[in-house]
Structure formats: structure tokens, C-alpha cells
Design a protein around this motif. Structure first.
Motif, PDB file in Angstrom:
ATOM      1  N   PRO A  44       0.804  -1.234   0.000  1.00  0.00           N
ATOM      2  CA  PRO A  44       0.000   0.000   0.000  1.00  0.00           C
ATOM      3  C   PRO A  44       0.832   1.277   0.000  1.00  0.00           C
ATOM      4  N   MET A  45       2.001   1.259   0.655  1.00  0.00           N
ATOM      5  CA  MET A  45       2.846   2.458   0.662  1.00  0.00           C
ATOM      6  C   MET A  45       3.399   2.751  -0.728  1.00  0.00           C
ATOM      7  N   GLN A  46       3.644   1.699  -1.511  1.00  0.00           N
ATOM      8  CA  GLN A  46       4.123   1.922  -2.873  1.00  0.00           C
ATOM      9  C   GLN A  46       2.984   2.425  -3.763  1.00  0.00           C
ATOM     10  N   ILE A  47       1.780   1.970  -3.498  1.00  0.00           N
ATOM     11  CA  ILE A  47       0.633   2.451  -4.267  1.00  0.00           C
ATOM     12  C   ILE A  47       0.374   3.926  -3.965  1.00  0.00           C
ATOM     13  N   SER A  48       0.434   4.308  -2.683  1.00  0.00           N
ATOM     14  CA  SER A  48       0.217   5.716  -2.342  1.00  0.00           C
ATOM     15  C   SER A  48       1.367   6.582  -2.859  1.00  0.00           C
ATOM     16  N   HIS A  49       2.563   6.013  -2.936  1.00  0.00           N
ATOM     17  CA  HIS A  49       3.679   6.757  -3.524  1.00  0.00           C
ATOM     18  C   HIS A  49       3.393   7.082  -4.990  1.00  0.00           C
ATOM     19  N   GLY A  50       2.909   6.079  -5.722  1.00  0.00           N
ATOM     20  CA  GLY A  50       2.552   6.320  -7.111  1.00  0.00           C
ATOM     21  C   GLY A  50       1.444   7.348  -7.246  1.00  0.00           C
ATOM     22  N   ARG A  51       0.482   7.301  -6.330  1.00  0.00           N
ATOM     23  CA  ARG A  51      -0.603   8.278  -6.349  1.00  0.00           C
ATOM     24  C   ARG A  51      -0.078   9.697  -6.244  1.00  0.00           C
ATOM     25  N   PHE A  52       0.826   9.959  -5.277  1.00  0.00           N
ATOM     26  CA  PHE A  52       1.337  11.314  -5.085  1.00  0.00           C
ATOM     27  C   PHE A  52       2.340  11.707  -6.160  1.00  0.00           C
ATOM     28  N   LEU A  53       3.168  10.771  -6.589  1.00  0.00           N
ATOM     29  CA  LEU A  53       4.175  11.068  -7.609  1.00  0.00           C
ATOM     30  C   LEU A  53       3.517  11.527  -8.911  1.00  0.00           C
ATOM     31  N   PHE A  54       2.592  10.747  -9.410  1.00  0.00           N
ATOM     32  CA  PHE A  54       2.006  11.071 -10.706  1.00  0.00           C
ATOM     33  C   PHE A  54       0.974  12.202 -10.593  1.00  0.00           C
ATOM     34  N   ALA A  55       0.343  12.334  -9.448  1.00  0.00           N
ATOM     35  CA  ALA A  55      -0.545  13.484  -9.257  1.00  0.00           C
ATOM     36  C   ALA A  55       0.268  14.774  -9.243  1.00  0.00           C
ATOM     37  N   ILE A  79       1.735  20.910   5.920  1.00  0.00           N
ATOM     38  CA  ILE A  79       2.406  19.694   6.384  1.00  0.00           C
ATOM     39  C   ILE A  79       1.439  18.822   7.189  1.00  0.00           C
ATOM     40  N   GLY A  80       0.662  19.448   8.077  1.00  0.00           N
ATOM     41  CA  GLY A  80      -0.309  18.689   8.854  1.00  0.00           C
ATOM     42  C   GLY A  80      -1.350  18.044   7.975  1.00  0.00           C
ATOM     43  N   ARG A  81      -1.901  18.811   7.049  1.00  0.00           N
ATOM     44  CA  ARG A  81      -2.931  18.299   6.146  1.00  0.00           C
ATOM     45  C   ARG A  81      -2.397  17.136   5.311  1.00  0.00           C
ATOM     46  N   THR A  82      -1.201  17.302   4.749  1.00  0.00           N
ATOM     47  CA  THR A  82      -0.666  16.290   3.843  1.00  0.00           C
ATOM     48  C   THR A  82      -0.241  15.028   4.590  1.00  0.00           C
ATOM     49  N   THR A  83       0.315  15.174   5.781  1.00  0.00           N
ATOM     50  CA  THR A  83       0.727  14.009   6.562  1.00  0.00           C
ATOM     51  C   THR A  83      -0.455  13.097   6.860  1.00  0.00           C
ATOM     52  N   PHE A  84      -1.545  13.701   7.346  1.00  0.00           N
ATOM     53  CA  PHE A  84      -2.718  12.893   7.658  1.00  0.00           C
ATOM     54  C   PHE A  84      -3.407  12.419   6.379  1.00  0.00           C
ATOM     55  N   GLY A  85      -3.366  13.228   5.333  1.00  0.00           N
ATOM     56  CA  GLY A  85      -3.943  12.805   4.066  1.00  0.00           C
ATOM     57  C   GLY A  85      -3.217  11.612   3.488  1.00  0.00           C
ATOM     58  N   TRP A  86      -1.877  11.639   3.538  1.00  0.00           N
ATOM     59  CA  TRP A  86      -1.084  10.505   3.043  1.00  0.00           C
ATOM     60  C   TRP A  86      -1.398   9.243   3.844  1.00  0.00           C
ATOM     61  N   ALA A  87      -1.468   9.370   5.165  1.00  0.00           N
ATOM     62  CA  ALA A  87      -1.768   8.206   6.008  1.00  0.00           C
ATOM     63  C   ALA A  87      -3.155   7.655   5.698  1.00  0.00           C
ATOM     64  N   GLY A  88      -4.135   8.547   5.511  1.00  0.00           N
ATOM     65  CA  GLY A  88      -5.482   8.098   5.201  1.00  0.00           C
ATOM     66  C   GLY A  88      -5.571   7.392   3.862  1.00  0.00           C
ATOM     67  N   VAL A  89      -4.905   7.946   2.858  1.00  0.00           N
ATOM     68  CA  VAL A  89      -4.901   7.331   1.525  1.00  0.00           C
ATOM     69  C   VAL A  89      -4.245   5.958   1.576  1.00  0.00           C
ATOM     70  N   THR A  90      -3.137   5.836   2.307  1.00  0.00           N
ATOM     71  CA  THR A  90      -2.438   4.554   2.394  1.00  0.00           C
ATOM     72  C   THR A  90      -3.303   3.494   3.057  1.00  0.00           C
ATOM     73  N   LEU A  91      -3.990   3.860   4.131  1.00  0.00           N
ATOM     74  CA  LEU A  91      -4.884   2.914   4.798  1.00  0.00           C
ATOM     75  C   LEU A  91      -6.048   2.524   3.895  1.00  0.00           C
ATOM     76  N   MET A  92      -6.569   3.492   3.163  1.00  0.00           N
ATOM     77  CA  MET A  92      -7.664   3.215   2.240  1.00  0.00           C
ATOM     78  C   MET A  92      -7.216   2.233   1.163  1.00  0.00           C
ATOM     79  N   PHE A  93      -6.045   2.464   0.590  1.00  0.00           N
ATOM     80  CA  PHE A  93      -5.540   1.579  -0.457  1.00  0.00           C
ATOM     81  C   PHE A  93      -5.257   0.180   0.098  1.00  0.00           C
ATOM     82  N   ALA A  94      -4.844   0.104   1.361  1.00  0.00           N
ATOM     83  CA  ALA A  94      -4.615  -1.207   1.977  1.00  0.00           C
ATOM     84  C   ALA A  94      -5.930  -1.960   2.133  1.00  0.00           C
ATOM     85  N   SER A  95      -6.995  -1.251   2.476  1.00  0.00           N
ATOM     86  CA  SER A  95      -8.272  -1.919   2.744  1.00  0.00           C
ATOM     87  C   SER A  95      -8.918  -2.471   1.482  1.00  0.00           C
TER      88      SER A  95
END
Length: 303
Positions: A44-55, A79-95
Motif C-alpha cells: 500500500p505504501m508503494q501504491i500511495s507513492h505512485g498516487r502522489f508522484l504522478f498526481a 504539512i499537517g494536512r498532507t501528513t494525515f492525508g497521506w496516512a489516510g490514503v495509504t490505509l484506504m488503499f490497503a483496505s
């Protein structure tokens, strides 16, 4: 400084509906990448990496073409918004690799409820009986989707619930950031910082994607960039209470994509739980629209 945008409810509705098709598409790509459909499953961390990289690539291209005027960013809020946003996206992609897209999407619709609850201690907001009632209704729907009986409990659904809670924290920073900067600036900094965070987090789990996986990662990131652009511009062009119901179409498209891509058909429990969550979210959106002053519209415009 507040950013004013001309109001156009019809365009706002169209933009939000377009955003829902893109957002549901990102979850479909994430599920394909997190399962063995396109090759060895990616973390999931690699999937969220691709999400942010290509976005980030997509948003940067738009910035180079449109050349908007950037103002001084509030780094702490970004920084606060993006940190929690990244964590939320990663958990979502894992689920979504383990549970139906419709279930995961419905559970993450709880993020406004968590945002409301967190706003009490963090922003000093007061919550009335209507909002408490809406939160209770939505949580009942979430419990149904979690299927708490021993024979049917879905542990992976807790990942989607965690995503909703973390995205609720993200909403706190979005409220603080709202109206301070232009939409394209907010998008650019969000994806820049997200790419930096994701690039560090992915190092321990990185594996070389195949050609099809690279294509899916690129599609995921560009779909998310389009969804973000449509969503924030749609929210800026009409009252949040008007456009919020259109965002629930994400659930419809997620179920449709899951059926077309994986043959998943929502069962009665999924349908009931999703309807209850949406009912609670709709009540909350309606109440927010009645009690929120006109200037508050911008608070949701950056979501």
C-alpha cells in the motif's frame, strides 16, 4: 485573505460528479495493484507513492501552463494536512485489496463525522443535537459494514475505518487552510509534500513494478489529480450543503467498477450499512449548510 469564486450551482454539481468518477477510479486502480491482477501485489505504501508522484506531475504540468500567482504558503497547515492525508490514503488503499470497494468507500464517508468530533477539542466548535444524531446514525452504518459477528467480521474493514479517522484529522487542517490560498496552489503543495513523505516511506518496501503496474500507478495519480481539481473547484462554486449529496455518487461508481473489474456484487449487509452511513452523512451536510455562515463555504472548498 479569502479567495472569492463566482457561484454556479449547475457547474458545481457537474464538477463534483466528475470528481466521484475519478475518485472511484483511483480505488479500482489501487485494488488492481494491491492484488495479483497486474502481477505481484504492491505494498500500500508503494501504491500511495505512485498516487502522489504522478498526481504531482499532473498538477505541476497544469501550474506550468496556467502560471497562477502563488502567495506565501502556510507550511504548518500544509504539512499537517498532507501528513494525515497521506496516512489516510495509504490505509484506504490497503483496505480495498481485501474488502469490496463499495464497503471501503462507504466507511471512509465517516471522515466528516470524525472531523466533527475532533473539531470539538481542537477547534473549540460546539456540536448540537442534530449533528450528534447524524454522527450516531453514520456510526451505526459503519458497525453494520464491519460485520462484528465472529463468523463475518472483516478485519480489513478496520483499515478503512482508520482511514476515515485519519482523514477526519486532515479535515481540521483543511478548515484552517481554507480560503487562505488559491485552489491550484493548495493542490500543488499538497501533492509536493505528499510525494516527499511517500518517497521516504516507500523505501523499505519498494519493488520494481511491471509495465502494467507502472501504467496503473500513473493512471491512479492522474485520476486523483483530476478528482482533486474538480472537487475543490466544485465546492468553491456552490454551498457545501448543495454539492455534498453529489459526492455520494462515489459509492455508486465504486460498486460499478468493482463489479466490472472483479465481479463483486454488494450483498444486503453492504447495501444496508452504506445507506445508513450515507443517511447520517447527508443529515450532517444538511445541518452544516443551515448553521454555517456564508463565509464558511470556503472551509469545505479545499477538501
Amino acid at each position: 485573505m479569502s479567495i472569492a469564486t463566482p457561484q454556479n450551482p449547475a457547474l458545481a454539481a457537474a464538477l463534483i460528479l466528475a470528481a466521484t468518477t475519478f475518485i472511484a477510479g483511483t480505488t479500482l486502480m489501487a485494488k488492481a495493484l494491491g492484488t495479483d491482477l497486474l502481477g505481484a501485489p504492491l505494498h500500500p505504501m508503494q501504491i500511495s507513492h505512485g498516487r502522489f508522484l504522478f498526481a504531482f506531475i499532473g498538477i505541476s504540468t497544469a501550474v506550468l501552463i496556467l502560471r497562477p500567482r502563488f502567495t506565501r504558503p502556510h507550511w504548518g497547515y500544509h504539512i499537517g494536512r498532507t501528513t494525515f492525508g497521506w496516512a489516510g490514503v495509504t490505509l484506504m488503499f490497503a483496505s480495498v485489496a481485501y474488502i469490496p470497494l463499495a464497503d471501503a468507500t462507504a466507511i471512509t464517508f465517516l471522515n466528516p463525522v470524525f472531523g466533527m468530533l475532533l473539531a470539538i477539542p481542537l477547534l473549540g466548535e460546539r456540536v448540537g443535537p442534530w449533528r450528534w444524531g447524524a454522527a450516531l446514525v453514520a456510526m451505526v452504518g459503519a458497525m453494520i459494514l464491519l460485520r462484528p459477528a465472529p463468523a463475518s467480521f472483516q478485519p480489513a474493514a478496520l483499515l478503512a475505518l482508520g482511514a476515515a479517522a485519519v482523514m477526519g484529522l486532515e479535515l481540521i487542517f483543511i478548515k484552517k487552510l481554507a480560503g487562505r490560498e488559491g485552489p491550484l496552489q493548495v493542490l500543488w503543495f499538497n501533492n509536493l509534500l505528499g510525494m516527499m513523505i511517500a518517497s521516504c516511506a516507500v523505501l523499505p518496501v519498494w519493488q520494481m513494478p511491471g509495465a502494467a503496474q507502472w501504467g496503473a500507478l500513473a493512471a491512479l495519480g492522474l485520476l486523483m489529480a483530476c478528482a482533486q481539481a474538480c472537487f475543490i473547484n466544485g465546492m468553491a462554486r456552490a454551498d457545501a450543503s448543495f454539492v455534498a449529496p453529489f459526492s455520494y455518487a462515489t459509492l455508486v461508481f465504486a460498486a460499478l467498477y468493482d463489479f466490472l473489474g472483479f465481479g463483486e456484487v454488494p450483498d444486503a449487509v453492504s447495501f444496508l450499512g452504506a445507506c445508513i452511513i450515507l443517511a447520517g452523512a447527508a443529515i450532517l451536510a444538511w445541518r452544516e449548510g443551515r448553521v454555517r455562515p456564508p463565509a464558511g463555504r470556503a472551509a469545505a472548498a479545499v477538501k
